[in-house]
Write an enzyme that holds these catalytic residues in place. Structure first.
Site, PDB file in Angstrom:
ATOM      1  N   TRP A 179       2.292  -5.465  13.335  1.00 21.68           N
ATOM      2  CA  TRP A 179       2.663  -4.345  12.470  1.00 21.68           C
ATOM      3  C   TRP A 179       2.263  -3.049  13.182  1.00 21.68           C
ATOM      4  CZ3 TRP A 179      -0.834  -2.004   8.301  1.00 21.68           C
ATOM      5  CH2 TRP A 179      -0.116  -1.141   7.480  1.00 21.68           C
ATOM      6  N   ASP A 260      -5.663 -10.304   8.218  1.00 22.62           N
ATOM      7  CA  ASP A 260      -4.869  -9.356   7.453  1.00 22.62           C
ATOM      8  C   ASP A 260      -3.992 -10.189   6.525  1.00 22.62           C
ATOM      9  OD1 ASP A 260      -3.190  -7.492   6.410  1.00 22.62           O
ATOM     10  OD2 ASP A 260      -2.472  -6.704   8.324  1.00 22.62           O
ATOM     11  N   LYS A 296       2.796  -6.355  -1.956  1.00 22.58           N
ATOM     12  CA  LYS A 296       4.007  -7.198  -1.985  1.00 22.58           C
ATOM     13  C   LYS A 296       3.914  -8.258  -3.085  1.00 22.58           C
ATOM     14  CE  LYS A 296       4.184  -5.254   2.093  1.00 22.58           C
ATOM     15  NZ  LYS A 296       5.069  -4.418   2.810  1.00 22.58           N
TER      16      LYS A 296
HETATM   17  C1  LIG Z   1       0.927  -7.023   8.288  1.00 16.61           C
HETATM   18  C2  LIG Z   1       0.669  -5.947   7.287  1.00 16.61           C
HETATM   19  N1  LIG Z   1      -0.583  -5.594   7.028  1.00 16.61           N
HETATM   20  C3  LIG Z   1      -0.878  -4.643   6.139  1.00 16.61           C
HETATM   21  C4  LIG Z   1       0.106  -3.973   5.474  1.00 16.61           C
HETATM   22  C5  LIG Z   1      -0.369  -2.924   4.526  1.00 16.61           C
HETATM   23  O1  LIG Z   1       0.347  -2.677   3.428  1.00 16.61           O
HETATM   24  P1  LIG Z   1      -0.280  -1.859   2.222  1.00 16.61           P
HETATM   25  O2  LIG Z   1      -1.211  -0.854   2.781  1.00 16.61           O
HETATM   26  O3  LIG Z   1       0.903  -1.266   1.562  1.00 16.61           O
HETATM   27  O4  LIG Z   1      -0.967  -2.872   1.386  1.00 16.61           O
HETATM   28  C6  LIG Z   1       1.456  -4.283   5.719  1.00 16.61           C
HETATM   29  C7  LIG Z   1       2.539  -3.569   5.073  1.00 16.61           C
HETATM   30  O5  LIG Z   1       3.676  -3.588   5.427  1.00 16.61           O
HETATM   31  C8  LIG Z   1       1.733  -5.311   6.649  1.00 16.61           C
HETATM   32  O6  LIG Z   1       2.981  -5.690   6.921  1.00 16.61           O
END
Ligand SMILES: Cc1ncc(COP(=O)(O)O)c(C=O)c1O
Length: 450
Positions: A179, A260, A296
């Site tokens: 990411w 993560d 999500k």
């Molecule tokens: C791999 C991964 N980690 C972390 C996140 C963090 O998302 P958020 O800060 O919206 O919870 C995302 C969001 O797309 C992600 O794809």
């Protein structure tokens, strides 16, 4: 064991210096373009004190949506955004979330007072049970500290900064690719970022050998970022057997895993199945960190709800760790927001609401799996050259199509289909109605003469 370093003694240590250096490097090109003679003083009224600023580029992922919004075409399709859409292409608020929100509004005793630095206590306890399992020995032995943070991103950032301050190894290995926000989050947290091989373009699968070699040669103690499930952007996850190899290697080299977990339940449709890799690492008694997001799996994107958990060797260490995490949070944003975490806590606490959630979550995951099959079938029926089986083998929100930047550009220009230049598409943004348009575009991109 985490040494009990005080905040004061650390402020004068190399942590802040290192971070300043990183920031300085970040802005070095900008500095080169500044002429200090024409830099206006704050009292000079003629020009802005910010007139020297260059326009920053759009975020590569969020920039896709910006471009999409500007396109007037009625057939335009946004497959860049990492958010679930219904068959009708609309954002979704889960029914269970709406119901709980209504209850919260009606609760006369609720107020808007500040939360403690660590957030909603019940939310933290229940989040740890969700990821580690209700019967996890680590929870029963009070070896876990969980702190509510600003969704997954905030949890990674707080965890990264805690490690930069208090952990003896400041290198974090992240998968290649990963990411796009990961390297920025950890660099600005004060860690030094290196990569390990993860994806093999030739097979469109895991580069398992490369992964083992790179982690095998990482200095002992290094931090390793692992996507708990539904790897973003590739959709490629290790098999349970491969996970077991990875676990043994990580433990034998005393590497520190940092999971993560942004898609628990979203990959397979089962919260327990998707948490399995994390649970096997907890079961071996070793230490680790986990960043959880409810963006999500509960559709709470904009509410910014997440948690950082740190599993320690003993309850005593865990409580000292928590006291230091609080010192990271306090000057960063003081304390987290109350609304989203109250929704999550209410759902996780109540058996009926929880069951209702798992049904809605599975429906989202199933729709995504169904879109994979539909796209695969559509390409096969068009006779599109290439082996597209990776579309149905990959898992989670994203498919790494294997399309190159030139093909992506062509599809955007000619078919108004928007995605990141690495060829990643969000399966959650597709519907039965839009699959044929995407399949036509991919077919044209792959077969056109250049
Ligand atoms: C791999 C991964 N980690 C972390 C996140 C963090 O998302 P958020 O800060 O919206 O919870 C995302 C969001 O797309 C992600 O794809």
């Amino acid at each position: 064991m985490v040494p009990p370093v005080s905040f004061e003694s650390n402020r004068s240590s190399s942590f802040s210096d290192r971070r300043l250096n990183i920031l300085a490097n970040h802005f070095v090109t900008l500095n080169n373009s500044i002429d200090s003679n024409i830099f206006p003083s704050p009292t000079a009224s003629s020009d802005s004190v910010f007139a020297h600023l260059l326009r920053a580029p759009e975020d590569p992922i969020l920039g896709v949506t910006v471009a999409y919004n500007k396109d007037p075409s009625p057939v335009k399709l946004n497959l860049g955004v990492g958010a679930y859409r219904t068959e009708e292409g609309k954002p979704l608020v889960l029914n269970v979330v709406r119901r709980v929100e209504q209850q919260l509004v009606n609760e006369a005793s609720r107020n808007k007072e500040y939360l403690p630095i660590v957030g909603v206590a019940d939310f933290n306890k229940l989040s740890a049970r969700l990821i580690f399992g209700a019967d996890s020995p680590a929870i029963q032995e009070n070896r876990v500290t969980t702190v509510q943070c600003l969704s997954g991103t905030g949890s990674l950032r707080v965890g990264g900064e805690f490690l930069a301050r208090h952990y003896h190894q400041r290198t974090i290995y992240i998968p290649q690719p990963t990411w796009g926000n990961h390297p920025k989050i950890f660099t600005l947290a004060g860690l030094s970022v290196k990569t390990y091989r993860y994806y093999a373009p030739r097979t469109k699968g895991l580069d398992f050998q490369g992964l083992l070699e790179d982690l095998g040669s990482a200095p002992s103690g290094s931090v390793v970022l692992l996507h708990a499930c539904a790897h973003n952007p590739t959709g490629v996850d290790p098999t349970p057997e491969q996970w077991e190899h990875i676990r043994q290697l990580i433990r034998s080299k005393a590497l520190l895993p940092f999971f993560d977990s942004a898609y628990q339940g979203f990959a397979s449709g089962s919260l327990d199945t998707d948490a399995q890799p994390v649970r096997t690492f907890v079961a071996d008694g070793g230490e680790l960190l986990v960043a959880q997001s409810y963006a999500k799996n509960m559709g709470l994107y904009g509410e910014r709800v997440g948690a950082l958990s740190i599993v320690c060797k003993s309850a005593d260490v865990a409580s000292r760790v928590e006291s230091q995490v609080k010192l990271v949070v306090r000057p960063m944003y003081s304390n987290p927001p109350i609304h989203g975490a109250s929704i999550v806590a209410a759902i996780l606490r109540d058996r009926n609401l929880y069951n209702e959630w798992t049904i809605e979550l599975k429906a989202m995951a199933d729709r995504i799996i169904n879109m994979r099959q539909k796209l695969f079938d559509a390409l096969r029926s068009r006779g599109t050259p290439g082996d597209w089986s990776h579309i149905i083998k990959q898992i989670g929100m994203f498919t790494f199509t294997g399309l190159n930047a030139e093909q992506v550009s062509f599809m955007t220009k000619e078919y108004h289909i928007y995605m990141t230049f690495d060829g990643r598409i969000s399966m959650a943004g597709l519907s039965s109605k839009t699959v044929p348009h995407l399949a036509d575009a991919i077919h044209a991109a792959v077969t056109r003469a250049v």
